[in-house]
Design a protein around this motif. Structure first.
Motif, PDB file in Angstrom:
ATOM      1  N   UNK A 101       0.834  -1.209   0.000  1.00  0.00           N
ATOM      2  CA  UNK A 101       0.000   0.000   0.000  1.00  0.00           C
ATOM      3  C   UNK A 101       0.866   1.255   0.000  1.00  0.00           C
ATOM      4  N   UNK A 102       1.983   1.185   0.704  1.00  0.00           N
ATOM      5  CA  UNK A 102       2.916   2.306   0.746  1.00  0.00           C
ATOM      6  C   UNK A 102       3.555   2.513  -0.629  1.00  0.00           C
ATOM      7  N   UNK A 153       3.505   5.993  -5.974  1.00  0.00           N
ATOM      8  CA  UNK A 153       3.443   6.114  -7.437  1.00  0.00           C
ATOM      9  C   UNK A 153       2.934   7.467  -7.921  1.00  0.00           C
ATOM     10  N   UNK A 154       1.848   8.014  -7.345  1.00  0.00           N
ATOM     11  CA  UNK A 154       1.373   9.324  -7.824  1.00  0.00           C
ATOM     12  C   UNK A 154       2.363  10.471  -7.579  1.00  0.00           C
ATOM     13  N   UNK A 191      14.902   2.949  -2.560  1.00  0.00           N
ATOM     14  CA  UNK A 191      15.842   3.349  -1.508  1.00  0.00           C
ATOM     15  C   UNK A 191      15.135   4.178  -0.436  1.00  0.00           C
ATOM     16  N   UNK A 192      14.346   5.158  -0.867  1.00  0.00           N
ATOM     17  CA  UNK A 192      13.692   6.043   0.102  1.00  0.00           C
ATOM     18  C   UNK A 192      12.702   5.303   0.996  1.00  0.00           C
ATOM     19  N   UNK A 193      11.885   4.431   0.411  1.00  0.00           N
ATOM     20  CA  UNK A 193      10.907   3.717   1.228  1.00  0.00           C
ATOM     21  C   UNK A 193      11.581   2.767   2.212  1.00  0.00           C
ATOM     22  N   UNK A 194      12.668   2.173   1.811  1.00  0.00           N
ATOM     23  CA  UNK A 194      13.399   1.297   2.744  1.00  0.00           C
ATOM     24  C   UNK A 194      14.029   2.096   3.879  1.00  0.00           C
TER      25      UNK A 194
END
Length: 63
Positions: A33-34, A39-40, A50-53
């Protein structure tokens, strides 16, 4: 010399690709979901990985 010129002179795609691959296993554990929420924002997939991790949900606020 501009910052862009300095960056482009030093940037190495192979090094960046290797860096992103270090986050492959972590990215598999990021909430789908994250990932969909990112994506938008128009964040390129490799940067998003990299950023989400590293930053989790805060990455979406930061960008």
């Amino acid at each position: 010399m501009s910052m862009k010129d300095i960056f482009l002179a030093e940037f190495n795609q192979e090094s960046w690709d290797s860096f992103v691959m270090c986050f492959a296993d972590c990215f598999l554990q990021v909430d789908p979901k994250l990932v969909e929420s990112a994506k938008p924002k128009g964040i390129p997939a490799d940067i998003c990985q990299v950023l989400l991790c590293e930053m989790g949900e805060y990455a979406l606020e930061w960008v």
